[in-house]
Design a protein around this motif. Sequence first.
Motif, PDB file in Angstrom:
ATOM      1  N   GLN A 239      13.447   6.380  -9.120  1.00  0.00           N
ATOM      2  CA  GLN A 239      12.787   7.510  -9.733  1.00  0.00           C
ATOM      3  C   GLN A 239      12.704   7.387 -11.232  1.00  0.00           C
ATOM      4  O   GLN A 239      13.054   6.350 -11.799  1.00  0.00           O
ATOM      5  N   GLY A 240      12.213   8.436 -11.861  1.00  0.00           N
ATOM      6  CA  GLY A 240      12.042   8.426 -13.301  1.00  0.00           C
ATOM      7  C   GLY A 240      10.680   7.900 -13.707  1.00  0.00           C
ATOM      8  O   GLY A 240       9.770   7.725 -12.895  1.00  0.00           O
ATOM      9  N   SER A 241      10.517   7.616 -15.003  1.00  0.00           N
ATOM     10  CA  SER A 241       9.210   7.233 -15.545  1.00  0.00           C
ATOM     11  C   SER A 241       8.711   5.908 -15.004  1.00  0.00           C
ATOM     12  O   SER A 241       7.512   5.610 -15.082  1.00  0.00           O
ATOM     13  N   ALA A 242       9.600   5.085 -14.446  1.00  0.00           N
ATOM     14  CA  ALA A 242       9.184   3.794 -13.905  1.00  0.00           C
ATOM     15  C   ALA A 242       8.229   3.946 -12.728  1.00  0.00           C
ATOM     16  O   ALA A 242       7.456   3.034 -12.429  1.00  0.00           O
ATOM     17  N   ILE A 243       8.268   5.071 -12.051  1.00  0.00           N
ATOM     18  CA  ILE A 243       7.307   5.321 -10.971  1.00  0.00           C
ATOM     19  C   ILE A 243       5.896   5.319 -11.532  1.00  0.00           C
ATOM     20  O   ILE A 243       4.969   4.739 -10.952  1.00  0.00           O
ATOM     21  N   LEU A 244       5.726   5.955 -12.686  1.00  0.00           N
ATOM     22  CA  LEU A 244       4.407   5.992 -13.318  1.00  0.00           C
ATOM     23  C   LEU A 244       4.051   4.634 -13.915  1.00  0.00           C
ATOM     24  O   LEU A 244       2.872   4.294 -14.011  1.00  0.00           O
ATOM     25  N   CYS A 245       5.057   3.867 -14.296  1.00  0.00           N
ATOM     26  CA  CYS A 245       4.792   2.505 -14.751  1.00  0.00           C
ATOM     27  C   CYS A 245       4.090   1.713 -13.648  1.00  0.00           C
ATOM     28  O   CYS A 245       3.137   0.980 -13.908  1.00  0.00           O
ATOM     29  N   ILE A 246       4.545   1.895 -12.405  1.00  0.00           N
ATOM     30  CA  ILE A 246       3.939   1.175 -11.282  1.00  0.00           C
ATOM     31  C   ILE A 246       2.553   1.716 -10.954  1.00  0.00           C
ATOM     32  O   ILE A 246       1.563   0.972 -10.948  1.00  0.00           O
ATOM     33  N   ALA A 247       2.485   3.013 -10.665  1.00  0.00           N
ATOM     34  CA  ALA A 247       1.256   3.584 -10.113  1.00  0.00           C
ATOM     35  C   ALA A 247       0.207   3.886 -11.169  1.00  0.00           C
ATOM     36  O   ALA A 247      -0.981   3.592 -10.967  1.00  0.00           O
ATOM     37  N   ALA A 248       0.602   4.490 -12.275  1.00  0.00           N
ATOM     38  CA  ALA A 248      -0.377   4.919 -13.285  1.00  0.00           C
ATOM     39  C   ALA A 248      -0.694   3.808 -14.275  1.00  0.00           C
ATOM     40  O   ALA A 248      -1.866   3.523 -14.561  1.00  0.00           O
ATOM     41  N   ASP A 249       0.333   3.149 -14.808  1.00  0.00           N
ATOM     42  CA  ASP A 249       0.108   2.157 -15.858  1.00  0.00           C
ATOM     43  C   ASP A 249      -0.409   0.834 -15.309  1.00  0.00           C
ATOM     44  O   ASP A 249      -1.152   0.131 -16.000  1.00  0.00           O
ATOM     45  N   HIS A 250      -0.022   0.481 -14.089  1.00  0.00           N
ATOM     46  CA  HIS A 250      -0.416  -0.816 -13.527  1.00  0.00           C
ATOM     47  C   HIS A 250      -1.305  -0.686 -12.289  1.00  0.00           C
ATOM     48  O   HIS A 250      -1.563  -1.691 -11.603  1.00  0.00           O
ATOM     49  N   GLY A 259      10.869  12.170  -2.333  1.00  0.00           N
ATOM     50  CA  GLY A 259       9.833  13.031  -2.864  1.00  0.00           C
ATOM     51  C   GLY A 259       9.768  12.931  -4.371  1.00  0.00           C
ATOM     52  O   GLY A 259      10.784  12.787  -5.050  1.00  0.00           O
ATOM     53  N   ASN A 260       8.574  13.001  -4.914  1.00  0.00           N
ATOM     54  CA  ASN A 260       8.373  12.898  -6.353  1.00  0.00           C
ATOM     55  C   ASN A 260       7.661  14.131  -6.892  1.00  0.00           C
ATOM     56  O   ASN A 260       6.940  14.813  -6.154  1.00  0.00           O
ATOM     57  N   PRO A 261       7.836  14.430  -8.172  1.00  0.00           N
ATOM     58  CA  PRO A 261       7.194  15.610  -8.757  1.00  0.00           C
ATOM     59  C   PRO A 261       5.675  15.554  -8.637  1.00  0.00           C
ATOM     60  O   PRO A 261       5.075  14.472  -8.738  1.00  0.00           O
ATOM     61  N   ARG A 262       5.065  16.698  -8.438  1.00  0.00           N
ATOM     62  CA  ARG A 262       3.609  16.747  -8.326  1.00  0.00           C
ATOM     63  C   ARG A 262       2.939  16.194  -9.583  1.00  0.00           C
ATOM     64  O   ARG A 262       1.874  15.577  -9.522  1.00  0.00           O
ATOM     65  N   GLU A 263       3.572  16.415 -10.721  1.00  0.00           N
ATOM     66  CA  GLU A 263       3.031  15.886 -11.972  1.00  0.00           C
ATOM     67  C   GLU A 263       2.874  14.369 -11.898  1.00  0.00           C
ATOM     68  O   GLU A 263       1.902  13.804 -12.409  1.00  0.00           O
ATOM     69  N   PHE A 264       3.832  13.698 -11.249  1.00  0.00           N
ATOM     70  CA  PHE A 264       3.734  12.249 -11.103  1.00  0.00           C
ATOM     71  C   PHE A 264       2.540  11.880 -10.228  1.00  0.00           C
ATOM     72  O   PHE A 264       1.821  10.923 -10.516  1.00  0.00           O
ATOM     73  N   HIS A 265       2.348  12.624  -9.153  1.00  0.00           N
ATOM     74  CA  HIS A 265       1.199  12.352  -8.279  1.00  0.00           C
ATOM     75  C   HIS A 265      -0.111  12.575  -9.019  1.00  0.00           C
ATOM     76  O   HIS A 265      -1.072  11.823  -8.839  1.00  0.00           O
ATOM     77  N   ASP A 266      -0.161  13.592  -9.849  1.00  0.00           N
ATOM     78  CA  ASP A 266      -1.377  13.873 -10.613  1.00  0.00           C
ATOM     79  C   ASP A 266      -1.714  12.711 -11.550  1.00  0.00           C
ATOM     80  O   ASP A 266      -2.884  12.380 -11.756  1.00  0.00           O
ATOM     81  N   GLN A 267      -0.678  12.099 -12.110  1.00  0.00           N
ATOM     82  CA  GLN A 267      -0.901  11.002 -13.051  1.00  0.00           C
ATOM     83  C   GLN A 267      -1.099   9.659 -12.349  1.00  0.00           C
ATOM     84  O   GLN A 267      -1.589   8.709 -12.964  1.00  0.00           O
ATOM     85  N   ASN A 269      -3.072   8.819  -9.925  1.00  0.00           N
ATOM     86  CA  ASN A 269      -4.438   8.519  -9.465  1.00  0.00           C
ATOM     87  C   ASN A 269      -4.513   8.118  -7.996  1.00  0.00           C
ATOM     88  O   ASN A 269      -5.220   7.186  -7.612  1.00  0.00           O
ATOM     89  N   GLY A 270      -3.754   8.841  -7.151  1.00  0.00           N
ATOM     90  CA  GLY A 270      -3.825   8.586  -5.722  1.00  0.00           C
ATOM     91  C   GLY A 270      -3.109   7.327  -5.279  1.00  0.00           C
ATOM     92  O   GLY A 270      -3.397   6.805  -4.193  1.00  0.00           O
ATOM     93  N   LEU A 271      -2.147   6.836  -6.071  1.00  0.00           N
ATOM     94  CA  LEU A 271      -1.457   5.591  -5.726  1.00  0.00           C
ATOM     95  C   LEU A 271       0.043   5.785  -5.529  1.00  0.00           C
ATOM     96  O   LEU A 271       0.801   4.812  -5.509  1.00  0.00           O
ATOM     97  N   LEU A 272       0.499   7.019  -5.352  1.00  0.00           N
ATOM     98  CA  LEU A 272       1.915   7.299  -5.128  1.00  0.00           C
ATOM     99  C   LEU A 272       2.066   8.094  -3.834  1.00  0.00           C
ATOM    100  O   LEU A 272       1.573   9.223  -3.727  1.00  0.00           O
ATOM    101  N   TYR A 273       2.744   7.497  -2.843  1.00  0.00           N
ATOM    102  CA  TYR A 273       2.922   8.126  -1.534  1.00  0.00           C
ATOM    103  C   TYR A 273       4.397   8.065  -1.135  1.00  0.00           C
ATOM    104  O   TYR A 273       5.119   7.142  -1.508  1.00  0.00           O
ATOM    105  N   SER A 274       4.830   9.072  -0.360  1.00  0.00           N
ATOM    106  CA  SER A 274       6.230   9.148   0.036  1.00  0.00           C
ATOM    107  C   SER A 274       6.372   9.591   1.485  1.00  0.00           C
ATOM    108  O   SER A 274       5.559  10.365   1.993  1.00  0.00           O
ATOM    109  N   LEU A 275       7.436   9.119   2.129  1.00  0.00           N
ATOM    110  CA  LEU A 275       7.757   9.578   3.477  1.00  0.00           C
ATOM    111  C   LEU A 275       8.414  10.948   3.455  1.00  0.00           C
ATOM    112  O   LEU A 275       8.677  11.522   4.513  1.00  0.00           O
ATOM    113  N   SER A 276       8.708  11.470   2.276  1.00  0.00           N
ATOM    114  CA  SER A 276       9.231  12.826   2.111  1.00  0.00           C
ATOM    115  C   SER A 276       8.146  13.696   1.493  1.00  0.00           C
ATOM    116  O   SER A 276       7.191  13.186   0.908  1.00  0.00           O
TER     117      SER A 276
END
Length: 566
Positions: A239-250, A259-267, A269-276
């Motif tokens: 968790q943490g900002s590294a999630i956005l490093c993967i999905a948003a930045d790269h 489960g991740n914060p909705r804000e992370f999903h918003d940033q 761009n449809g590339l963050l999915y979870s089984l929770s």
Amino acid sequence: MSHKMLKILGALLALALIAAACGGDDDDGGAQPAPAEETEAPATDEPAAPADSGDGDEPAPAEEATAPSPDEPEPSEPSDEADEPSEPTEEEMVDIGFDEPRGDLFIDFHKTFDRSHPFQPLDVFCTATPDPDSPPQATDVGITEDSITIVHLRTKLEELEGIGFAVPVGDPKDMFEAFTKAINEDCNGIWGRQIDLRLVEVSALGGGGEDIDTLRNQACIEATEDHNAVIVTNTTGFQGSAILCIAADHDTLFLTTQGNPREFHDQANGLLYSLSPVAEDSVVNMTQAIIDTGALDGKTIAVIWPDTPGQPETVQAGIIDVIEAAGYDIAVAEQIGCGGATTCREGNDIAVERMLEEGVDVVFPGLNVLSLPQFINEMVNQGYAPGDVQFYNSDFNSQAGDLVSGKVAQFGGDTAAELYNGTIIIDDAPTGNFRSDDPVLSFNAPLNIMCNETYAAHSAIGANHTREIYGSYDSAYGMTSTVCTEMRMVARAIYDAGPNPTRQDIYTAFQNLGSVDIQHQLPATFGPDKFGAPDVVTELAFNFPCPGDPDIPTCVQQTAPYRPID
């Protein structure tokens, strides 16, 4: 998430997710119960279910009957013989391939699968995929003519053993390798390509002069830039900002169990999915369910949360705002500092002092596996006694599983467990069902059995994950099911993207998977705007001691039927 099993919040939601990930890691790692009777896997000649509608929400409708043309005679009036039973409709004739005792909510969901899909059977992990009509071509970064790169991002949970928080989930690295082997060898790869599985590991605790978020961002760079991952997978918490490093930045799809914060999903761009569920959805489900019972009437409420990146916003939106919108006041709202590490305890004493001053008798503690026992111990030390407060929790920070919640007793002692006894938990994982005298299907679901049998067939370690050895359910058994379901989702998206896909083709296919198999075969869907898989929720309770099982100190047990998530 399981259940789901574990993600260790804060920096270790990693741990917590395991517990829940493992879809729900629902075992405390102690003595195991006797194996439950297995449900027979479906026969290979069962009729296929109707195709997935692809919208992630509703099953594909049965083909509509054609109305008579204007020239055709109208149907005659029914005769006396019309009282005889009518033929079953096409939808009613669908056979899901196994006995499902959990009711129509589950049966209707199972009917939405196309079990003839190479990566959707229930009796085997996958069936042989066809060779493409022409030789595959390199199409994109991470996609060569003969392989597609997938990275397994593993948090080193073994580091937790040194501080007494061992997490007995087996060997996820070996599990990912085994299921990759099944795809590449048993199932002819995918459209002529092999899965090129890479491993990236990251500390669970941090150290060496660098905080945990920095180390996780370094792992992101390794996965995305050094290995050119098309998809990054994780089942051990991250968790943490590294999630956005993967999905948003790269621009790389990240599939995880926590489960991740909705804000992370918003940033992302449809590339963050979870089984929770999305983190806000998880806590909103909990908060609203408690409000609906009237249990907060006349109570003095405290909400506690960590300063882990992304989590304060989740607690604000999912707990505080919901409670206040319902007309209740929150007497104490306190953030606990983590100091850039995994354990959050800065300000415990001040928070508890305020709770005593205000006469708090209801607590929503949004803390992780390493932090909650210490907070409850502080409550005990300052004079709180069993019965003084009612706790409410969710799988936020994986507190819905036996493994994580059990640390309250293991590291807080009996007095902490006595205070926490009776905590009500709202989550999707059917924690504790394997202990029931009359268990529902959950832990004996054909999917769980098939996944563990596949692992046993492809790994010497996996051969020891049979239920005859581990009991009817344990954390390693659950982790196997979770890794299995993640790899099938990855393979299914790659297959659906066609013979020569780009990265975006694969991402679009993943975003339109619709109904997905997750541990315990709970109703679950993914869609372009549906990032957390579960579609149902239930109520659980934390018990100390564990009723009917003297071999373990605490347990979580399901106390209500499933209902759809609103």
